[in-house]
Write a protein that holds these residues in place. Sequence first.
Motif, PDB file in Angstrom:
ATOM      1  N   CYS A  80      39.047  31.816  45.930  1.00  0.00           N
ATOM      2  CA  CYS A  80      40.432  31.362  45.747  1.00  0.00           C
ATOM      3  C   CYS A  80      40.565  29.868  46.021  1.00  0.00           C
ATOM      4  CB  CYS A  80      41.372  32.149  46.648  1.00  0.00           C
ATOM      5  SG  CYS A  80      41.467  33.900  46.206  1.00  0.00           S
ATOM      6  N   LEU A  81      39.821  29.366  46.987  1.00  0.00           N
ATOM      7  CA  LEU A  81      39.865  27.950  47.317  1.00  0.00           C
ATOM      8  C   LEU A  81      39.403  27.114  46.131  1.00  0.00           C
ATOM      9  CD1 LEU A  81      40.398  25.866  49.570  1.00  0.00           C
ATOM     10  CD2 LEU A  81      38.008  26.123  50.219  1.00  0.00           C
ATOM     11  N   LYS A  82      38.332  27.563  45.495  1.00  0.00           N
ATOM     12  CA  LYS A  82      37.789  26.816  44.350  1.00  0.00           C
ATOM     13  C   LYS A  82      38.692  26.944  43.123  1.00  0.00           C
ATOM     14  CE  LYS A  82      34.025  25.367  41.782  1.00  0.00           C
ATOM     15  NZ  LYS A  82      32.886  24.566  42.011  1.00  0.00           N
ATOM     16  N   LEU A  83      39.224  28.144  42.869  1.00  0.00           N
ATOM     17  CA  LEU A  83      40.024  28.359  41.663  1.00  0.00           C
ATOM     18  C   LEU A  83      41.429  27.776  41.760  1.00  0.00           C
ATOM     19  CD1 LEU A  83      39.063  31.982  40.595  1.00  0.00           C
ATOM     20  CD2 LEU A  83      38.266  29.830  39.641  1.00  0.00           C
ATOM     21  N   SER A  84      42.085  27.941  42.913  1.00  0.00           N
ATOM     22  CA  SER A  84      43.486  27.537  43.000  1.00  0.00           C
ATOM     23  C   SER A  84      43.814  26.649  44.191  1.00  0.00           C
ATOM     24  CB  SER A  84      44.375  28.789  43.057  1.00  0.00           C
ATOM     25  OG  SER A  84      44.123  29.495  44.261  1.00  0.00           O
ATOM     26  N   GLY A  85      42.833  26.397  45.026  1.00  0.00           N
ATOM     27  CA  GLY A  85      43.091  25.593  46.213  1.00  0.00           C
ATOM     28  C   GLY A  85      43.745  26.375  47.336  1.00  0.00           C
ATOM     29  N   GLN A  89      42.292  33.899  54.444  1.00  0.00           N
ATOM     30  CA  GLN A  89      41.154  34.579  55.040  1.00  0.00           C
ATOM     31  C   GLN A  89      40.369  35.387  54.025  1.00  0.00           C
ATOM     32  OE1 GLN A  89      42.143  37.471  58.025  1.00  0.00           O
ATOM     33  NE2 GLN A  89      40.110  37.426  58.917  1.00  0.00           N
ATOM     34  N   GLY A  90      39.063  35.267  54.099  1.00  0.00           N
ATOM     35  CA  GLY A  90      38.148  36.114  53.354  1.00  0.00           C
ATOM     36  C   GLY A  90      37.396  36.961  54.362  1.00  0.00           C
ATOM     37  N   THR A 112      32.002  33.699  51.021  1.00  0.00           N
ATOM     38  CA  THR A 112      33.065  34.483  51.634  1.00  0.00           C
ATOM     39  C   THR A 112      34.155  34.665  50.587  1.00  0.00           C
ATOM     40  OG1 THR A 112      32.581  33.551  53.801  1.00  0.00           O
ATOM     41  CG2 THR A 112      34.763  34.532  53.509  1.00  0.00           C
ATOM     42  N   ILE A 113      34.705  35.872  50.528  1.00  0.00           N
ATOM     43  CA  ILE A 113      35.709  36.166  49.504  1.00  0.00           C
ATOM     44  C   ILE A 113      36.723  37.153  50.071  1.00  0.00           C
ATOM     45  CG2 ILE A 113      34.400  38.080  48.486  1.00  0.00           C
ATOM     46  CD1 ILE A 113      35.230  36.993  45.700  1.00  0.00           C
ATOM     47  N   ALA A 116      41.006  41.102  47.535  1.00  0.00           N
ATOM     48  CA  ALA A 116      41.615  41.132  46.194  1.00  0.00           C
ATOM     49  C   ALA A 116      40.748  40.390  45.175  1.00  0.00           C
ATOM     50  CB  ALA A 116      43.008  40.520  46.244  1.00  0.00           C
ATOM     51  N   ALA A 117      40.251  39.217  45.547  1.00  0.00           N
ATOM     52  CA  ALA A 117      39.408  38.447  44.629  1.00  0.00           C
ATOM     53  C   ALA A 117      38.078  39.164  44.386  1.00  0.00           C
ATOM     54  CB  ALA A 117      39.157  37.047  45.181  1.00  0.00           C
ATOM     55  N   HIS A 118      37.533  39.800  45.431  1.00  0.00           N
ATOM     56  CA  HIS A 118      36.270  40.524  45.292  1.00  0.00           C
ATOM     57  C   HIS A 118      36.425  41.692  44.317  1.00  0.00           C
ATOM     58  CE1 HIS A 118      32.508  42.162  47.578  1.00  0.00           C
ATOM     59  NE2 HIS A 118      32.215  41.700  46.386  1.00  0.00           N
ATOM     60  N   ARG A 119      37.537  42.415  44.460  1.00  0.00           N
ATOM     61  CA  ARG A 119      37.807  43.546  43.573  1.00  0.00           C
ATOM     62  C   ARG A 119      37.938  43.061  42.124  1.00  0.00           C
ATOM     63  NH1 ARG A 119      42.665  45.079  45.134  1.00  0.00           N
ATOM     64  NH2 ARG A 119      41.853  45.931  47.060  1.00  0.00           N
TER      65      ARG A 119
END
Length: 168
Positions: A80-85, A89-90, A112-113, A116-119
């Motif tokens: 999420c940090l890379k995609l949207s900034g 918590q991951g 670390t993910i 929701a993003a992992h799914r």
Amino acid sequence: MAQATGVFVFMPLACPKPCSEPGCRALVVGGGTRCQDHKARRGSFGDRTRGTRHERGYGAAWDRLRVQVLRRDAGICQHCLKLSGAVHQGTEVDHRLPKAQGGTDDLDNLQTICKAAHRAKTQAETRGTPGGGQISGPIPDRTDQVAKFFRAGVLTGGVPPVAVGGRS
């Protein structure tokens, strides 16, 4: 056992029960809880042919590696940090390039993910979406950014960070 005219007649072990899948009206015999249509599908978590987590390479060594990745990334979801900034918590560790596609347990391939993003990433990979939700390129070093969040108490819920390795 009952005996009828010299032939043994076996009584059923249990009466048929309804399938435990919501909305299914099929009856299950033999002590199971699901009908044939709702038994564990091949490859799902209930599928015993998948093997244990240790057999799949997620044993004690993976647990140690997982902790190392979570510490390296300060518990921040890198996806999420890379995609949207977004900084949040991951709690899971993900293979950037899945093991099924030749990925390894090398630290450069782990991130670390959040759940929701992992799914979403796993579903995209399963569907065969080009890129599979994978982040390309190396994970950037965010040590200074993470340290700023720690000092501000953002990542520690307002609690001052504990010194680790002689540094705070």
